[in-house]
Design a protein around this motif. Structure first.
Motif, mmCIF file in Angstrom:
data_model
loop_
_atom_site.group_PDB
_atom_site.id
_atom_site.type_symbol
_atom_site.label_atom_id
_atom_site.label_comp_id
_atom_site.label_asym_id
_atom_site.label_seq_id
_atom_site.Cartn_x
_atom_site.Cartn_y
_atom_site.Cartn_z
ATOM 1 N N ARG B 37 0.864 -1.175 0.000
ATOM 2 C CA ARG B 37 0.000 0.000 0.000
ATOM 3 C C ARG B 37 0.904 1.229 0.000
ATOM 4 N N GLN B 38 0.507 2.210 -0.789
ATOM 5 C CA GLN B 38 1.313 3.419 -0.875
ATOM 6 C C GLN B 38 0.411 4.641 -0.767
ATOM 7 N N PHE B 39 0.585 5.413 0.299
ATOM 8 C CA PHE B 39 -0.127 6.671 0.441
ATOM 9 C C PHE B 39 0.618 7.754 -0.334
ATOM 10 N N PRO B 40 -0.091 8.839 -0.684
ATOM 11 C CA PRO B 40 0.542 9.900 -1.479
ATOM 12 C C PRO B 40 1.846 10.384 -0.875
ATOM 13 N N LYS B 41 2.841 10.480 -1.712
ATOM 14 C CA LYS B 41 4.161 10.991 -1.343
ATOM 15 C C LYS B 41 4.820 10.166 -0.240
#
Lengths: 113, 115
Positions: B37-41
């Motif tokens: 999972r990758q959140f913004p920035k």
């Protein structure tokens, strides 16, 4: 336990000048190391990898990295930046042939005209 | 070789609904697949590791009942986000491990937006 430190959250260079993105790692094993690039809203692209062969690794798009065990570093370099190099770069460490990929926090590269 | 696909590439859903994301290894068999999972920035955070034919192993802090993972074949793993809420909005990336390749091959990611 393994960990990765990318010393710069943001690097800005002018087009045509050299690029240096720093990565230091911590690992109990002889690690495998990777650099990935991610353009906005895109997936990850492998730039290069070190898996205990030659310490100077050449990758795609003119990038290369040197594994220095004594410094626990795997810095990414490119002699001349191009506008298309602007992206997020991730250094990754894993055990040899291991599955546990540990990502660094990333470095955003900006290339100025 | 070693291509991994994800479907859909982006999805918008209403709060409370469930969303299924597929991850396929197109030209190789993957005993193990991974979901990130990758959140913004931010960087990628491993959510779970799935092995074909067995239960997934979840990282600490990831709710098993909310993020259902099924790895029914050597080329397909699915992630179902159940009862999605706006805080589940994120970029979900899968990867697949090819035996003796010593690396993971990443899919292009799925952008989930929960309204």
């Amino acid at each position: 336990a393994q960990s990765v430190t990318q010393l710069d959250s943001h690097v800005s260079v002018s087009e045509g000048t050299p690029v240096l993105l720093r990565c230091n790692y911590s690992s109990s094993y002889s690690p495998s190391l990777f650099w990935y690039v991610q353009h906005p809203n895109k997936g990850l692209q492998l730039l290069l990898k070190y898996t205990s062969a030659a310490t100077l690794v050449k990758g795609i798009n003119g990038f290369e990295a040197e594994f220095k065990k004594s410094e626990t570093s795997f810095h990414l370099t490119k002699p001349s930046a191009h506008m298309s190099d602007a992206a997020e770069y991730f250094c990754v460490v894993t055990e040899p042939y291991g599955q546990n990929f540990v990502f660094g926090p990333g470095t955003r590269l900006s290339v100025l005209p | 070789g070693a291509v991994v696909s994800q479907h859909p590439s982006w999805v918008i859903c209403k709060s409370g609904t469930s969303v299924k994301i597929e991850c396929r290894s197109l030209d190789f068999q993957a005993t193990t697949m991974f979901w990130y999972r990758q959140f913004p920035k931010q960087s990628l955070m491993l959510m779970a590791t799935s092995n074909e034919g067995s239960k997934a192993t979840y990282e600490q802090g990831v709710e098993k009942d909310k993020f259902l993972i099924n790895h029914a074949s050597l080329t397909l793993s699915t992630l179902t986000v159940t009862s999605a809420h706006p805080e589940d909005s994120s970029f979900y990336i899968c990867s697949a491990d090819r035996t003796a390749a010593a690396e993971q091959f990443f899919g292009p990611g799925t952008r989930l937006t929960v309204l």
